[in-house]
Enzyme design. Structure first.
Site, short mmCIF file in Angstrom:
data_model
loop_
_atom_site.label_atom_id
_atom_site.label_comp_id
_atom_site.label_asym_id
_atom_site.label_seq_id
_atom_site.Cartn_x
_atom_site.Cartn_y
_atom_site.Cartn_z
N ASP A 152 0.79 -1.23 0.00
CA ASP A 152 0.00 0.00 0.00
C ASP A 152 0.83 1.28 0.00
OD1 ASP A 152 -2.48 1.25 -0.09
OD2 ASP A 152 -2.59 1.49 2.08
N CYS A 183 -21.52 -9.49 -6.03
CA CYS A 183 -22.33 -8.40 -5.47
C CYS A 183 -23.78 -8.47 -5.95
CB CYS A 183 -21.73 -7.05 -5.85
SG CYS A 183 -20.20 -6.65 -4.98
N CYS A 196 -27.17 -6.08 -5.16
CA CYS A 196 -27.06 -5.42 -3.84
C CYS A 196 -26.49 -4.00 -3.98
CB CYS A 196 -26.17 -6.25 -2.92
SG CYS A 196 -25.93 -5.53 -1.29
N CYS A 230 -23.73 -1.08 0.21
CA CYS A 230 -22.57 -0.20 0.44
C CYS A 230 -22.79 1.17 -0.17
CB CYS A 230 -21.30 -0.85 -0.11
SG CYS A 230 -21.30 -1.17 -1.89
N CYS A 259 -23.42 5.31 2.16
CA CYS A 259 -22.43 6.39 2.19
C CYS A 259 -23.05 7.70 2.66
CB CYS A 259 -21.81 6.58 0.80
SG CYS A 259 -20.55 7.87 0.78
N CYS A 264 -15.54 11.49 -0.19
CA CYS A 264 -15.42 10.37 0.75
C CYS A 264 -14.90 10.85 2.11
CB CYS A 264 -14.48 9.33 0.15
SG CYS A 264 -14.09 7.96 1.25
N CYS A 304 -13.73 6.18 7.68
CA CYS A 304 -15.16 5.88 7.71
C CYS A 304 -15.33 4.41 7.35
CB CYS A 304 -15.90 6.77 6.72
SG CYS A 304 -17.68 6.45 6.58
N CYS A 336 -19.44 2.00 4.40
CA CYS A 336 -19.67 1.14 3.24
C CYS A 336 -19.11 -0.26 3.47
CB CYS A 336 -19.10 1.77 1.97
SG CYS A 336 -17.30 1.92 1.92
N CYS A 359 -21.73 -4.21 4.06
CA CYS A 359 -21.69 -5.33 3.12
C CYS A 359 -22.29 -6.60 3.74
CB CYS A 359 -20.24 -5.60 2.72
SG CYS A 359 -20.07 -6.97 1.55
#
Length: 374
Positions: free
Chosen positions: A133, A187, A190, A193, A197, A213, A240, A243, A247
Site C-alpha cells: 500500500d 455483489c 445489492c 454499500c 455512504c 469520501c 469511515c 460502506c 456489506c
C-alpha cells in the site's frame, strides 16, 4: 514440484499470520489503466497526486519491475470484535476507522512479507520485491485476479470468508508459480454499500469520487473540510467504515487473529473533550505506531472539532472556545464552526465581534462572518 512449493508457501504464509493467499500473472490486470486514467481525468482523486504519478507504472507490474513473472497476493483479516457502526450514536465520542485502532498495518504486514519472501528465496531461489500500500501497485485488482475475493461496488475487496475486512500485501517474484483463478463478482443487485455512504461519494457502482469520501476528507485532504460535508461527517474523526460495515458478506466475517491489529482500548470510543486537549507531543504519544499519526495534530484536531460541532453537546463549548486561539489557522477555523453549531446565536455573534478583527487568516475570518458559507 511447483505445486508442492505452492502448498508449502501457503502453509508458511498462514504461520506468519496471513489468512488468504493467491498467485496471479503480472499481466492479469491488463485493462485497469483505462479505468485509472478515467478516474484521474475526472479529478476524482482530489489531492492524492501520488495516484496520478505515472499511471502506466501503477497499472502494469511489468513496468514496475520488468523481471516479475508471478505476483503473490496475501490478505490479513482485521475483522472487528464489535459493530463499528455503534459508536456513531455516541455523539460526544470519536469514531476512528477499524483499521486505525491498532498498530499501523503497513509496518506489520511489510515485516511479515519480508519474512515470507526470505523463506521463498531460501526454498526456491529467485528474486523478490514486497509491497504494502505504499508503492505504485494496484493491490485490489491483483488480489481479485489472484482469487482472494473481488472488488465490490464500494471499490474495496470483498472476501467470501472475511467480508470487507482484509489488509493486502504483495510479493513480486521472478519465479514462475502456478496461478489461481479469479473469483467471480458476487455483489449481484445489492446496493447496501452504495446506499450507506453519508456523503453520496459513489458516482455509480464501482466508481468512487474520493473528494466526497469521509475517509479522504479526514485523512488525505489538507485544508478545511468543505462545508457541504461537515454535518455528514458526524463524529467520524479518522476514516469511515460505513460502506465496509454495510456489506452483507460480513455475515461470514470473523474477528481478526493478529493481536497487534486489535483495537486499543483508548481508541475504541475516545472522548471528544479529551482529544481536543491534545498538544503535538500528547498527540504523538497517543498515536505511537498508529496510522493516525501521519495526518498530524492540526488536521486531527480539525476533524475532532467538526465532530464537536456535530455533537449537540453544550458541555463541549469551552473546548471549542479554547481552540479559537490555537496557533494553527486550520484548527481555529474548525473551532469557529464548532462554536457556531453549539452556542446560541447571540452569544456567537458577540464573540465573533470581539475576535474577527484580531484574526489574521482570511478563511478563519470568513468562518467568523458566516460559519455556514465561506
Amino acid at each position: 514440484m511447483t505445486t508442492t512449493l505452492k502448498d508449502k508457501l501457503a502453509r508458511e504464509a498462514k504461520t506468519l499470520g496471513f489468512d488468504s493467499i493467491g498467485i496471479t500473472d503480472p499481466a492479469a490486470i491488463d485493462g485497469t489503466r483505462e479505468k485509472l486514467e478515467a478516474f484521474l481525468d475526472a479529478g476524482a482523486h482530489g489531492e492524492m497526486e501520488w495516484l496520478a504519478d505515472n499511471p502506466g507504472r501503477r497499472a502494469d507490474p511489468k513496468v514496475m519491475w520488468r523481471d516479475v513473472r508471478s505476483v503473490i497476493m496475501l490478505g490479513m483479516n482485521y475483522g472487528p470484535d464489535e459493530n463499528p457502526m455503534t459508536i456513531l450514536a455516541e455523539r460526544s465520542r470519536a469514531a476512528i476507522s477499524v483499521y486505525a485502532r491498532g498498530d499501523d498495518y503497513h509496518d506489520l504486514i511489510k515485516k511479515r512479507l519480508k519474512q515470507l519472501a526470505r523463506w521463498l528465496i531460501g526454498e526456491a531461489g529467485g528474486e523478490v520485491k514486497v509491497f504494502v500500500d505504499t508503492a505504485a501497485v494496484m493491490e485490489k485488482p491483483l488480489a481479485s485476479a489472484a482469487g482472494l475475493g473481488w472488488q465490490g461496488k464500494h471499490t474495496n475487496m470483498v472476501s467470501r470468508e472475511f467480508g470487507s475486512w482484509l489488509f493486502l500485501g504483495a510479493i513480486f517474484t521472478t519465479l514462475e508459480l502456478p496461478r489461481d483463478e479469479p473469483m467471480t463478482d458476487r455483489c449481484g443487485s445489492c446496493r447496501a454499500c452504495l446506499d450507506s455512504c453519508p456523503t453520496s461519494a459513489f458516482i455509480a457502482p464501482y466508481r468512487l469520487d474520493a473528494r466526497r469520501c469521509i475517509s479522504y476528507l479526514t485523512i488525505e485532504h489538507k485544508g478545511p473540510i468543505p462545508h457541504e460535508f461537515r454535518k455528514a461527517m458526524g463524529n467520524r474523526i479518522y476514516g469511515c467504515d460505513d460502506c465496509l460495515a454495510a456489506c452483507p458478506w460480513n455475515k461470514f466475517a470473523r474477528e481478526g487473529r493478529e493481536a497487534k491489529l486489535a483495537a486499543r482500548d483508548e481508541l475504541r470510543a475516545p472522548s471528544l473533550a479529551e482529544l481536543s486537549k491534545l498538544d503535538d507531543a500528547a498527540f504523538r504519544a497517543l498515536f505511537t505506531k498508529s496510522p493516525v499519526k501521519r495526518i498530524g495534530r492540526n488536521r486531527f484536531l480539525r476533524n475532532v472539532l467538526v465532530a464537536i460541532g456535530n455533537s449537540g453537546d453544550a458541555t463541549l463549548i469551552d473546548d471549542a472556545k479554547r481552540l479559537v486561539s490555537d496557533e494553527s489557522s486550520l484548527v481555529r477555523g474548525a473551532a469557529v464552526w464548532a462554536l457556531a453549531q453549539l452556542q446560541p446565536g447571540d452569544e456567537f455573534a458577540e464573540l465573533s465581534a470581539s475576535m474577527i478583527d484580531a484574526e489574521s487568516d482570511d478563511l478563519v475570518r470568513a468562518e467568523w462572518r458566516d460559519p455556514l458559507v465561506f
